[in-house]
Design a protein around this motif. Sequence first.
Motif, PDB file in Angstrom:
ATOM      1  N   ALA A 212       0.832  -1.200   0.000  1.00 48.05           N
ATOM      2  CA  ALA A 212       0.000   0.000   0.000  1.00 48.05           C
ATOM      3  C   ALA A 212       0.867   1.251   0.000  1.00 48.05           C
ATOM      4  CB  ALA A 212      -0.916  -0.002   1.221  1.00 48.05           C
ATOM      5  N   GLN A 213       0.311   2.346  -0.500  1.00 47.81           N
ATOM      6  CA  GLN A 213       0.977   3.646  -0.515  1.00 47.81           C
ATOM      7  C   GLN A 213       0.098   4.667   0.195  1.00 47.81           C
ATOM      8  OE1 GLN A 213       1.494   2.596  -4.891  1.00 47.81           O
ATOM      9  NE2 GLN A 213       2.861   4.374  -4.697  1.00 47.81           N
ATOM     10  N   PRO A 214       0.693   5.600   0.935  1.00 48.73           N
ATOM     11  CA  PRO A 214      -0.101   6.549   1.712  1.00 48.73           C
ATOM     12  C   PRO A 214      -0.994   7.457   0.875  1.00 48.73           C
ATOM     13  CG  PRO A 214       2.168   6.496   2.490  1.00 48.73           C
ATOM     14  CD  PRO A 214       2.132   5.727   1.210  1.00 48.73           C
ATOM     15  N   SER A 215      -0.534   7.841  -0.329  1.00 48.84           N
ATOM     16  CA  SER A 215      -1.285   8.844  -1.088  1.00 48.84           C
ATOM     17  C   SER A 215      -1.663   8.396  -2.493  1.00 48.84           C
ATOM     18  CB  SER A 215      -0.468  10.147  -1.185  1.00 48.84           C
ATOM     19  OG  SER A 215       0.762   9.923  -1.844  1.00 48.84           O
ATOM     20  N   VAL A 216      -1.362   7.156  -2.845  1.00 47.08           N
ATOM     21  CA  VAL A 216      -1.694   6.647  -4.181  1.00 47.08           C
ATOM     22  C   VAL A 216      -2.429   5.330  -4.044  1.00 47.08           C
ATOM     23  CG1 VAL A 216      -0.770   5.841  -6.388  1.00 47.08           C
ATOM     24  CG2 VAL A 216       0.335   7.750  -5.213  1.00 47.08           C
ATOM     25  N   PRO A 217      -3.698   5.282  -4.500  1.00 50.96           N
ATOM     26  CA  PRO A 217      -4.511   6.406  -4.968  1.00 50.96           C
ATOM     27  C   PRO A 217      -4.995   7.249  -3.799  1.00 50.96           C
ATOM     28  CG  PRO A 217      -5.831   4.429  -4.926  1.00 50.96           C
ATOM     29  CD  PRO A 217      -4.440   4.006  -4.542  1.00 50.96           C
ATOM     30  N   ALA A 218      -5.564   8.400  -4.098  1.00 51.51           N
ATOM     31  CA  ALA A 218      -5.940   9.340  -3.042  1.00 51.51           C
ATOM     32  C   ALA A 218      -7.405   9.237  -2.634  1.00 51.51           C
ATOM     33  CB  ALA A 218      -5.624  10.771  -3.486  1.00 51.51           C
ATOM     34  N   SER A 219      -8.305   8.914  -3.573  1.00 51.77           N
ATOM     35  CA  SER A 219      -9.741   8.992  -3.271  1.00 51.77           C
ATOM     36  C   SER A 219     -10.223   7.783  -2.481  1.00 51.77           C
ATOM     37  CB  SER A 219     -10.548   9.108  -4.569  1.00 51.77           C
ATOM     38  OG  SER A 219     -10.597   7.859  -5.244  1.00 51.77           O
ATOM     39  N   ARG A 220     -11.291   8.000  -1.715  1.00 47.48           N
ATOM     40  CA  ARG A 220     -11.904   6.915  -0.948  1.00 47.48           C
ATOM     41  C   ARG A 220     -12.395   5.816  -1.877  1.00 47.48           C
ATOM     42  NH1 ARG A 220     -14.362   6.075   4.015  1.00 47.48           N
ATOM     43  NH2 ARG A 220     -13.890   8.221   4.656  1.00 47.48           N
ATOM     44  N   ALA A 221     -13.015   6.195  -3.001  1.00 41.21           N
ATOM     45  CA  ALA A 221     -13.564   5.199  -3.927  1.00 41.21           C
ATOM     46  C   ALA A 221     -12.459   4.295  -4.468  1.00 41.21           C
ATOM     47  CB  ALA A 221     -14.291   5.901  -5.070  1.00 41.21           C
ATOM     48  N   ASP A 222     -11.335   4.882  -4.863  1.00 42.74           N
ATOM     49  CA  ASP A 222     -10.247   4.081  -5.429  1.00 42.74           C
ATOM     50  C   ASP A 222      -9.602   3.187  -4.382  1.00 42.74           C
ATOM     51  OD1 ASP A 222     -10.677   5.192  -7.888  1.00 42.74           O
ATOM     52  OD2 ASP A 222      -8.991   6.599  -7.796  1.00 42.74           O
ATOM     53  N   ARG A 223      -9.415   3.704  -3.185  1.00 45.47           N
ATOM     54  CA  ARG A 223      -8.793   2.906  -2.136  1.00 45.47           C
ATOM     55  C   ARG A 223      -9.724   1.780  -1.691  1.00 45.47           C
ATOM     56  NH1 ARG A 223      -4.231   5.672  -0.245  1.00 45.47           N
ATOM     57  NH2 ARG A 223      -4.220   4.868   1.887  1.00 45.47           N
ATOM     58  N   THR A 224     -11.010   2.074  -1.629  1.00 49.90           N
ATOM     59  CA  THR A 224     -11.994   1.047  -1.279  1.00 49.90           C
ATOM     60  C   THR A 224     -12.028  -0.036  -2.352  1.00 49.90           C
ATOM     61  OG1 THR A 224     -13.350   2.666  -0.078  1.00 49.90           O
ATOM     62  CG2 THR A 224     -14.422   0.622  -0.755  1.00 49.90           C
ATOM     63  N   TYR A 225     -11.916   0.377  -3.623  1.00 50.17           N
ATOM     64  CA  TYR A 225     -11.903  -0.602  -4.718  1.00 50.17           C
ATOM     65  C   TYR A 225     -10.713  -1.544  -4.583  1.00 50.17           C
ATOM     66  CZ  TYR A 225     -10.905  -2.603  -9.257  1.00 50.17           C
ATOM     67  OH  TYR A 225     -10.609  -3.493 -10.257  1.00 50.17           O
ATOM     68  N   LEU A 226      -9.523  -0.986  -4.358  1.00 51.28           N
ATOM     69  CA  LEU A 226      -8.332  -1.835  -4.254  1.00 51.28           C
ATOM     70  C   LEU A 226      -8.433  -2.796  -3.083  1.00 51.28           C
ATOM     71  CD1 LEU A 226      -5.443   0.697  -5.030  1.00 51.28           C
ATOM     72  CD2 LEU A 226      -6.359  -1.093  -6.525  1.00 51.28           C
ATOM     73  N   LEU A 227      -8.938  -2.314  -1.953  1.00 49.85           N
ATOM     74  CA  LEU A 227      -9.106  -3.184  -0.795  1.00 49.85           C
ATOM     75  C   LEU A 227     -10.120  -4.285  -1.092  1.00 49.85           C
ATOM     76  CD1 LEU A 227      -8.546  -3.839   2.167  1.00 49.85           C
ATOM     77  CD2 LEU A 227     -10.338  -2.196   2.797  1.00 49.85           C
ATOM     78  N   ARG A 228     -11.221  -3.924  -1.750  1.00 51.36           N
ATOM     79  CA  ARG A 228     -12.243  -4.929  -2.083  1.00 51.36           C
ATOM     80  C   ARG A 228     -11.670  -6.012  -2.982  1.00 51.36           C
ATOM     81  NH1 ARG A 228     -15.472  -5.595  -6.399  1.00 51.36           N
ATOM     82  NH2 ARG A 228     -15.100  -3.514  -7.259  1.00 51.36           N
ATOM     83  N   ARG A 229     -10.898  -5.623  -3.989  1.00 49.29           N
ATOM     84  CA  ARG A 229     -10.330  -6.625  -4.893  1.00 49.29           C
ATOM     85  C   ARG A 229      -9.316  -7.514  -4.184  1.00 49.29           C
ATOM     86  NH1 ARG A 229     -11.428  -6.415 -10.387  1.00 49.29           N
ATOM     87  NH2 ARG A 229     -10.637  -8.553 -10.171  1.00 49.29           N
ATOM     88  N   LEU A 230      -8.558  -6.934  -3.254  1.00 50.84           N
ATOM     89  CA  LEU A 230      -7.589  -7.734  -2.500  1.00 50.84           C
ATOM     90  C   LEU A 230      -8.309  -8.754  -1.621  1.00 50.84           C
ATOM     91  CD1 LEU A 230      -4.523  -7.974  -1.974  1.00 50.84           C
ATOM     92  CD2 LEU A 230      -4.820  -6.400  -0.051  1.00 50.84           C
ATOM     93  N   VAL A 231      -9.384  -8.318  -0.978  1.00 52.24           N
ATOM     94  CA  VAL A 231     -10.174  -9.228  -0.138  1.00 52.24           C
ATOM     95  C   VAL A 231     -10.820 -10.313  -0.997  1.00 52.24           C
ATOM     96  CG1 VAL A 231     -12.223  -9.393   1.331  1.00 52.24           C
ATOM     97  CG2 VAL A 231     -10.574  -7.539   1.687  1.00 52.24           C
ATOM     98  N   GLU A 232     -11.337  -9.933  -2.155  1.00 50.51           N
ATOM     99  CA  GLU A 232     -11.955 -10.917  -3.052  1.00 50.51           C
ATOM    100  C   GLU A 232     -10.920 -11.929  -3.537  1.00 50.51           C
ATOM    101  OE1 GLU A 232     -13.796  -8.716  -6.168  1.00 50.51           O
ATOM    102  OE2 GLU A 232     -15.505  -8.066  -4.939  1.00 50.51           O
ATOM    103  N   HIS A 233      -9.686 -11.462  -3.779  1.00 53.62           N
ATOM    104  CA  HIS A 233      -8.616 -12.378  -4.185  1.00 53.62           C
ATOM    105  C   HIS A 233      -8.356 -13.413  -3.086  1.00 53.62           C
ATOM    106  CE1 HIS A 233      -5.056 -13.503  -6.548  1.00 53.62           C
ATOM    107  NE2 HIS A 233      -4.447 -13.677  -5.382  1.00 53.62           N
ATOM    108  N   ALA A 234      -8.389 -12.954  -1.835  1.00 60.92           N
ATOM    109  CA  ALA A 234      -8.191 -13.877  -0.714  1.00 60.92           C
ATOM    110  C   ALA A 234      -9.327 -14.898  -0.648  1.00 60.92           C
ATOM    111  CB  ALA A 234      -8.099 -13.096   0.586  1.00 60.92           C
ATOM    112  N   ARG A 235     -10.548 -14.467  -0.918  1.00 57.82           N
ATOM    113  CA  ARG A 235     -11.687 -15.380  -0.869  1.00 57.82           C
ATOM    114  C   ARG A 235     -11.661 -16.369  -2.032  1.00 57.82           C
ATOM    115  NH1 ARG A 235     -15.759 -10.476   0.769  1.00 57.82           N
ATOM    116  NH2 ARG A 235     -15.507 -10.657   3.043  1.00 57.82           N
ATOM    117  N   LEU A 236     -11.157 -15.914  -3.187  1.00 56.24           N
ATOM    118  CA  LEU A 236     -11.053 -16.809  -4.342  1.00 56.24           C
ATOM    119  C   LEU A 236     -10.002 -17.885  -4.139  1.00 56.24           C
ATOM    120  CD1 LEU A 236     -11.260 -14.332  -7.368  1.00 56.24           C
ATOM    121  CD2 LEU A 236     -12.838 -16.231  -6.894  1.00 56.24           C
TER     122      LEU A 236
END
Length: 462
Positions: A212-236
């Motif tokens: 993870a990076q502190p400021s990349v990406p910056a928006s809540r939507a983008d950071r939430t998306y990356l976290l969601r995909r990482l969690v989904e990868h773990a579930r897959l």
Amino acid sequence: MPPRTSNAADPAPTPAEPRPVLRVAVLADSDTRWKWGALTARRLTAAADGGERGARPVEVSGLLLRGRATPTPRQLAEVGEVGIEAAKVREVTAVEFLHTVRDEGYDVVVLALVGGGVQAMLHGLAALNLTRRPVIVTGYVGVVYEKLADGLLLRHGADVVLANSAHDAERFRAVYEGVGADASAVTEAALPFLGGAPYRAEEGRDTVVFAAQPSVPASRADRTYLLRRLVEHARLHPRREVLLKLRSKPGEHTTHIEELPYQKLAQKVPGGLPPNFRLVYGHMGEVLDRTDLLVTVSSTAALESLHRRIPTAVLTDLGVREPLGNHHFVGSGLLTSWDRLDGGYRPRPDGQWLAGQGVAADGSYSAAYDTARAKVAELLGEDRLPALAPYYTPATAPGYLPGILARHHLAPDGSPLPGAAAPQETGRVRGAVRETVRNAARGAYRHGVQRVAPVIRRMGEL
């Protein structure tokens, strides 16, 4: 600055006697820059530190420039082994640092600061007018993907401006020569924190790490998306260990401001986090020791991973864009998406691209600092170093430079502003009170950045 004309009446300069100990100071303003600065100091003085017969021992002093990103003791400890005990690192203001250089007589100073900080210290050091000044070294902590001209010109004036790769060295020289500035300080080296054992797959181990990076990406939507995909990868992949490598804990600052920590976003993941998903901190090298695939948007951790030949992926999910920094990896062969990674794809890096990036996965890393080390040694051997001459002066940048210097309580000529002199300590009680006030102010600032500022911005978007 025109060269000083000689005068027959002037006495011949007396060669300076080398000190018995090579004294080096590292001034840093964040956890990552501290890591870069301390390790750079060690790389540059490796031969003097016992590698040659009769060489001088080296003494490195750690100084942290007081500001919003001043690292905490925990962050210093997590940086890893840099050859300087965290307990011996002290916090200073810009003016206190200049007084320390004046009084301590360092041989080398490594400025591991943001560009404006480097420029201020260069002018402050020049204003000291020392008979015997230290060799000044600066550079970048990682991939240079934004503000290239601005950052470089703010670093101009140092004796050595380190470039982390042949690619960077070429770009740096082009910028300096393009504005008519001396480019001789640009010196090719590499990132000082590359290392670790080459990657080897282990039976039964399957670990994916998202850096993870502190400021990349910056928006809540983008950071939430990356976290969601990482969690989904773990579930897959329930048998795969999936780690989210974090730089700091909430309330701590790093080189860049983090307004939306992943820790807080993770608390709101629908259904909770799967058992094979964990948030981890610690030294990046130790995390890489057990990594089978590193995934990032544009973190410098990708270069650390590539150096060790660990499979590495740079995400395109949010686009390949300059604000994300992943445009730096165009041509690398590493750009891919979560969809492909979910399906088992593993990027293969382009060898030609790697060769120009200072990754040194071919085993040449041991010689990466030879040129820089020789340059510093040559400068240390000079009877008298020339006066520091940054590109920016009150004459060349009268609308820019004074503001940069003022932020560090320096006048346009580099001298301390009235009232900015380092105060004399007047007792332990007063010192403790001052430190308490500083900590409270820093905490209030961080609260404002992480809590209040995002709310105000959201209100402005309504």
